[in-house]
Design a protein around this motif. Sequence first.
Motif, mmCIF file in Angstrom:
data_model
loop_
_atom_site.group_PDB
_atom_site.id
_atom_site.type_symbol
_atom_site.label_atom_id
_atom_site.label_comp_id
_atom_site.label_asym_id
_atom_site.label_seq_id
_atom_site.Cartn_x
_atom_site.Cartn_y
_atom_site.Cartn_z
ATOM 1 N N ALA A 46 -3.397 -26.836 -42.872
ATOM 2 C CA ALA A 46 -3.955 -26.631 -44.039
ATOM 3 C C ALA A 46 -5.200 -25.518 -43.868
ATOM 4 O O ALA A 46 -6.294 -25.898 -43.046
ATOM 5 N N SER A 47 -5.170 -24.622 -44.876
ATOM 6 C CA SER A 47 -6.458 -23.651 -44.684
ATOM 7 C C SER A 47 -6.020 -22.873 -46.020
ATOM 8 O O SER A 47 -5.338 -22.412 -46.251
ATOM 9 N N PRO A 48 -7.413 -22.469 -46.584
ATOM 10 C CA PRO A 48 -7.062 -21.312 -47.573
ATOM 11 C C PRO A 48 -6.691 -19.905 -46.892
ATOM 12 O O PRO A 48 -7.317 -19.807 -45.809
ATOM 13 N N LEU A 49 -6.235 -19.259 -47.316
ATOM 14 C CA LEU A 49 -5.326 -17.956 -46.476
ATOM 15 C C LEU A 49 -6.481 -17.077 -46.410
ATOM 16 O O LEU A 49 -6.589 -16.421 -45.104
ATOM 17 N N GLU A 50 -7.551 -16.773 -46.895
ATOM 18 C CA GLU A 50 -8.573 -16.222 -46.688
ATOM 19 C C GLU A 50 -9.391 -16.612 -45.450
ATOM 20 O O GLU A 50 -9.820 -15.625 -44.441
ATOM 21 N N CYS A 51 -9.175 -17.890 -45.088
ATOM 22 C CA CYS A 51 -9.858 -18.335 -43.798
ATOM 23 C C CYS A 51 -8.837 -18.791 -42.704
ATOM 24 O O CYS A 51 -9.301 -19.265 -41.604
ATOM 25 N N THR A 52 -7.714 -18.495 -42.952
ATOM 26 C CA THR A 52 -6.622 -18.910 -42.049
ATOM 27 C C THR A 52 -6.618 -18.027 -40.817
ATOM 28 O O THR A 52 -6.301 -16.778 -40.943
ATOM 29 N N PRO A 53 -6.751 -18.581 -39.597
ATOM 30 C CA PRO A 53 -6.667 -17.736 -38.396
ATOM 31 C C PRO A 53 -5.435 -17.086 -38.117
ATOM 32 O O PRO A 53 -4.496 -18.023 -38.187
ATOM 33 N N LEU A 54 -5.353 -15.872 -37.691
ATOM 34 C CA LEU A 54 -4.059 -15.326 -37.579
ATOM 35 C C LEU A 54 -3.262 -16.134 -36.323
ATOM 36 O O LEU A 54 -2.042 -16.054 -36.250
ATOM 37 N N ALA A 55 -4.131 -16.491 -35.490
ATOM 38 C CA ALA A 55 -3.588 -17.328 -34.314
ATOM 39 C C ALA A 55 -2.906 -18.611 -34.952
ATOM 40 O O ALA A 55 -1.849 -18.920 -34.307
ATOM 41 N N MET A 56 -3.568 -19.283 -35.869
ATOM 42 C CA MET A 56 -2.748 -20.363 -36.444
ATOM 43 C C MET A 56 -1.474 -19.848 -37.245
ATOM 44 O O MET A 56 -0.477 -20.575 -37.033
ATOM 45 N N VAL A 57 -1.449 -18.948 -37.840
ATOM 46 C CA VAL A 57 -0.210 -18.513 -38.406
ATOM 47 C C VAL A 57 0.791 -18.023 -37.656
ATOM 48 O O VAL A 57 2.082 -18.533 -37.492
ATOM 49 N N ARG A 58 0.367 -17.393 -36.487
ATOM 50 C CA ARG A 58 1.708 -17.076 -35.484
ATOM 51 C C ARG A 58 2.064 -18.493 -34.690
ATOM 52 O O ARG A 58 3.003 -18.351 -34.405
ATOM 53 N N SER A 59 1.260 -19.410 -34.623
ATOM 54 C CA SER A 59 1.615 -20.473 -33.963
ATOM 55 C C SER A 59 2.563 -21.373 -34.846
ATOM 56 O O SER A 59 3.678 -21.973 -34.514
ATOM 57 N N LEU A 60 2.187 -21.182 -36.187
ATOM 58 C CA LEU A 60 3.144 -21.970 -37.138
ATOM 59 C C LEU A 60 4.529 -21.327 -36.995
ATOM 60 O O LEU A 60 5.319 -22.180 -37.244
ATOM 61 N N PHE A 61 4.713 -20.026 -37.165
ATOM 62 C CA PHE A 61 5.873 -19.390 -37.186
ATOM 63 C C PHE A 61 6.428 -19.467 -35.880
ATOM 64 O O PHE A 61 7.561 -19.565 -35.920
#
Length: 248
Positions: A81-96
């Motif tokens: 959970a994170s506002p997209l403005e604050c979402t670390p790209l490392a988290m995005v990559r890990s989720l995907f």
Amino acid sequence: MHTVLITGCSSGFGLETARLFLDRGWRVVATMRTPRTDLLPPSGRLRVLALDVTDEASIRAAVEAAGPVDVLVNNAGFGGASPLECTPLAMVRSLFETNTVGLLALTQALLPQFRQRGSGVVVNVTSSVTLKPLPLVGAYRASKAAANALTESLAAEMAPFGVRARLVLPGRAPDTRFVDNARGNMAGLEHEAYADFARSFIASMQQDSTITHARDVAEAVWRAATDPSCPMRIPAGADAEAWAAEAA
């Protein structure tokens, strides 16, 4: 006797799904990153294997050890959970990497035997958050929406070979470890621009008594695995069913 391979069986939906298939007489290959043999009742029809869906060598080893499989249930995943403005790209990559790429990697490893045999089912457990726009879960929602799209294309590609692909879309399940696991993947919720909104939104979700239980998901997976006439998308849980009705 049919065999099902289920990922993410250490808790929650995966564990309950493994129990249900065992109770109904199937052979079950229950996989998890750190195998535990004490989570399920002893059975000659049960195998517990190590599997990390983000590790190609782990996938190869698990598929080889499992042998012939009739149904694959891709359940392993995690949230954030994170506002997209604050979402670390490392988290995005890990989720995907887990929720989308890992799902596809394991599916690719089993599709050849399904296609050559002319039968098999892939059941992908994604999320009801894909049914409508929701704040604070944009990256997680995107990873699950991508898995939905992959599944729908897979169903079209595999139909000529007698192989089915279906989706199970669970709702919010506070009685599983999903929420606890997601707490390690949060960012920006205390940001001055988002804190009040985040607190208000989270409180409203927590006050909603309409939820999903692990058994709801297990039953939906069973239907997807055993009923060729079931729809492509099966909402699991009272809240997921309500959202699906709104989206229809």
